[in-house]
Design an enzyme around this catalytic site. Structure first.
Site, PDB file in Angstrom:
ATOM      1  N   LYS A   7       0.824  -1.212   0.000  1.00  0.00           N
ATOM      2  CA  LYS A   7       0.000   0.000   0.000  1.00  0.00           C
ATOM      3  C   LYS A   7       0.852   1.254   0.000  1.00  0.00           C
ATOM      4  O   LYS A   7       0.464   2.266  -0.583  1.00  0.00           O
ATOM      5  CB  LYS A   7      -0.960   0.010   1.200  1.00  0.00           C
ATOM      6  N   LYS A  11      -4.594 -10.263  -6.805  1.00  0.00           N
ATOM      7  CA  LYS A  11      -5.809 -10.461  -6.003  1.00  0.00           C
ATOM      8  C   LYS A  11      -6.959  -9.623  -6.572  1.00  0.00           C
ATOM      9  O   LYS A  11      -6.712  -8.503  -7.031  1.00  0.00           O
ATOM     10  CB  LYS A  11      -5.499 -10.005  -4.571  1.00  0.00           C
ATOM     11  N   LYS A  45     -11.199  -4.127  -5.219  1.00  0.00           N
ATOM     12  CA  LYS A  45     -12.050  -3.022  -5.669  1.00  0.00           C
ATOM     13  C   LYS A  45     -11.222  -1.811  -6.087  1.00  0.00           C
ATOM     14  O   LYS A  45     -11.699  -0.932  -6.779  1.00  0.00           O
ATOM     15  CB  LYS A  45     -13.037  -2.650  -4.572  1.00  0.00           C
TER      16      LYS A  45
HETATM   17  P1  TYM Z   1     -10.963  -5.798   3.669  1.00  0.00           P
HETATM   18  O1  TYM Z   1     -12.004  -4.772   3.953  1.00  0.00           O
HETATM   19  O2  TYM Z   1      -9.901  -5.474   2.678  1.00  0.00           O
HETATM   20  O3  TYM Z   1     -11.646  -7.135   3.215  1.00  0.00           O
HETATM   21  C1  TYM Z   1     -12.721  -7.728   3.941  1.00  0.00           C
HETATM   22  C2  TYM Z   1     -12.579  -9.241   3.904  1.00  0.00           C
HETATM   23  O4  TYM Z   1     -12.570  -9.706   2.554  1.00  0.00           O
HETATM   24  C3  TYM Z   1     -11.435 -10.540   2.328  1.00  0.00           C
HETATM   25  N1  TYM Z   1     -10.989 -10.374   0.926  1.00  0.00           N
HETATM   26  C4  TYM Z   1     -10.794 -11.388   0.070  1.00  0.00           C
HETATM   27  N2  TYM Z   1     -10.945 -12.715   0.207  1.00  0.00           N
HETATM   28  C5  TYM Z   1     -10.684 -13.494  -0.869  1.00  0.00           C
HETATM   29  N3  TYM Z   1     -10.282 -12.999  -2.067  1.00  0.00           N
HETATM   30  C6  TYM Z   1     -10.110 -11.672  -2.257  1.00  0.00           C
HETATM   31  N4  TYM Z   1      -9.748 -11.203  -3.449  1.00  0.00           N
HETATM   32  C7  TYM Z   1     -10.378 -10.792  -1.154  1.00  0.00           C
HETATM   33  N5  TYM Z   1     -10.329  -9.445  -0.983  1.00  0.00           N
HETATM   34  C8  TYM Z   1     -10.695  -9.206   0.295  1.00  0.00           C
HETATM   35  C9  TYM Z   1     -10.391 -10.053   3.325  1.00  0.00           C
HETATM   36  O5  TYM Z   1      -9.434 -11.051   3.611  1.00  0.00           O
HETATM   37  C10 TYM Z   1     -11.249  -9.711   4.528  1.00  0.00           C
HETATM   38  O6  TYM Z   1     -11.484 -10.854   5.315  1.00  0.00           O
HETATM   39  N6  TYM Z   1      -8.069  -5.290   7.698  1.00  0.00           N
HETATM   40  C11 TYM Z   1      -9.286  -5.863   7.176  1.00  0.00           C
HETATM   41  C12 TYM Z   1     -10.529  -5.370   7.900  1.00  0.00           C
HETATM   42  C13 TYM Z   1     -10.447  -5.534   9.382  1.00  0.00           C
HETATM   43  C14 TYM Z   1     -10.562  -6.749  10.113  1.00  0.00           C
HETATM   44  C15 TYM Z   1     -10.475  -6.376  11.467  1.00  0.00           C
HETATM   45  C16 TYM Z   1     -10.747  -8.076   9.724  1.00  0.00           C
HETATM   46  C17 TYM Z   1     -10.304  -4.519  10.287  1.00  0.00           C
HETATM   47  N7  TYM Z   1     -10.310  -5.027  11.523  1.00  0.00           N
HETATM   48  C18 TYM Z   1     -10.554  -7.348  12.494  1.00  0.00           C
HETATM   49  C19 TYM Z   1     -10.821  -9.042  10.732  1.00  0.00           C
HETATM   50  C20 TYM Z   1     -10.722  -8.666  12.073  1.00  0.00           C
HETATM   51  C21 TYM Z   1      -9.423  -5.490   5.716  1.00  0.00           C
HETATM   52  O7  TYM Z   1      -8.857  -4.524   5.261  1.00  0.00           O
HETATM   53  O8  TYM Z   1     -10.293  -6.272   5.030  1.00  0.00           O
END
Ligand code: TYM
Length: 333
Positions: A117, A199, A202
């Protein structure tokens, strides 16, 4: 004698940054829905995380509503689970400070998502982007979950949350539960439809690379028809066929069929037929969510009622853990 068996606890969050994708759905959200039936679940819109990259205020506000509405549209039920918005529970930021002072600079420097990032947003490599995994550890540890359902890209962040919790418990006494990641066997890493080495995200500028949960049927099918594959034939999972392998993964994650069942089903069929079939099952799966979302997003007062109640429920749990941690460190409560 009637014995009550306490349910295991689950916690996860999602960022409200832009459209949620099929990757978010298959990697995480689909499991949230499933886990709600069996576990004591807490799910949040991680809005504080979203500002690690620059956001336009009006857009951020509308995306927070939209992400919350989508959680309900998926079938998450505020009567069964705690559904809230992270910034409404100040203990997340407060615990994050305690944990930051117990986390090493070197540990954070190893986070691959920070490296990616900061390369992508070179004009805004802010301290929040760097310490983001500590806030994520606070999100998790406040609720003492047994399991954290996430996609594979969050595995490293979860490991650091476990390390932080173990160290804190060792230094100050038992406060936190050590959480286990819950990463699905199929769908943990959904790849871009235009570049299967990347990956699905969005933030990809090429909108054909990702399917939004809210895309309409025609758009979904069109995106799958255009999915980049190799020039060969045969619907077979293989390292040499990353595009087709990604589509097989998506198909089996949606239908629940195994990879070999999927290969058998499309034996002798061409890529064109297969792409269409994947597009159709994905469109069928997402259609009811989109319909429900369209109803909910117009009812702001209902969303507000749910997220205020959710925050009250969440804060009761969060405050207890936070005060316990503060006390152990030596603060006067
Ligand atoms: P975020 O918002 O980027 O994504 C949310 C969830 O979607 C999963 N994900 C994917 N899984 C499979 N293939 C993909 N291409 C893909 N893109 C996204 C992510 O693994 C995630 O589970 N840091 C986290 C949000 C967060 C969080 C937490 C998660 C904040 N606090 C506490 C768990 C526990 C994040 O940015 O996810």
């Amino acid at each position: 004698m009637c014995e009550t068996i306490e349910k295991k606890k689950v916690l996860s969050c999602i960022q409200p940054s832009g459209m949620l994708t099929l990757g978010n759905y298959l990697g995480a959200l689909k499991n949230w829905k499933m886990m709600q039936e069996e576990f004591d679940c807490t799910f949040a819109v991680a809005d504080l995380h979203a500002i690690t990259v620059r956001q336009e205020p009006a857009k951020l506000r509308s995306q927070i509503y939209s992400t919350y509405a989508l959680m309900l549209a998926l079938g998450l039920n505020p009567e069964k689970s705690t559904l809230f918005i992270q910034s409404h529970v100040p203990e997340h930021s407060q615990l994050s400070w305690l944990l930051s002072c117990n986390t090493q600079f070197g540990e954070m420097s190893r986070m691959t998502q920070f490296k990616d990032k900061s390369a992508k947003h070179a004009d805004n490599v802010n301290v929040g982007l760097f310490s983001y995994p500590v806030l994520m550890a606070a999100d998790i540890l406040l609720y003492k979950p047994d399991f954290v359902p996430v996609g594979a890209d969050q595995k490293q962040h979860l490991e650091i949350a476990r390390d932080i919790a173990e160290r804190f418990n060792r230094l100050y006494g038992d406060v936190f539960t050590i959480p286990e990641p819950y990463i699905p066997k199929t769908g943990a890493r959904v790849m871009s439809l235009q570049d299967p080495e990347k990956k699905m995200s969005k933030s990809d500028d090429n909108t054909n690379a990702w399917v939004a949960i809210l895309d309409d049927r025609d758009t979904i099918i069109r995106k799958f028809k255009r999915a980049v594959t190799d020039s060969g034939s045969g619907v077979i999972m293989s390292d040499e066929k990353q595009g087709i392998s990604n589509l097989i993964t998506i198909y089996s994650a949606v239908t629940g069929k195994s990879v070999s069942e999927t290969e058998k089903e499309f034996d002798g069929k061409g890529y064109g037929d297969f792409k269409l079939a994947v597009g159709e099952v994905v469109a069928d799966e997402l259609a009811p969510i989109r319909e429900k979302y369209n109803e909910l997003i117009t009812d702001k007062s209902l969303l507000e009622k749910y997220f205020r109640e959710g925050a009250d429920k969440a804060e009761k749990v969060a405050r207890k853990t936070y005060f316990k941690a503060m006390k152990k460190v030596g603060f006067v409560i």
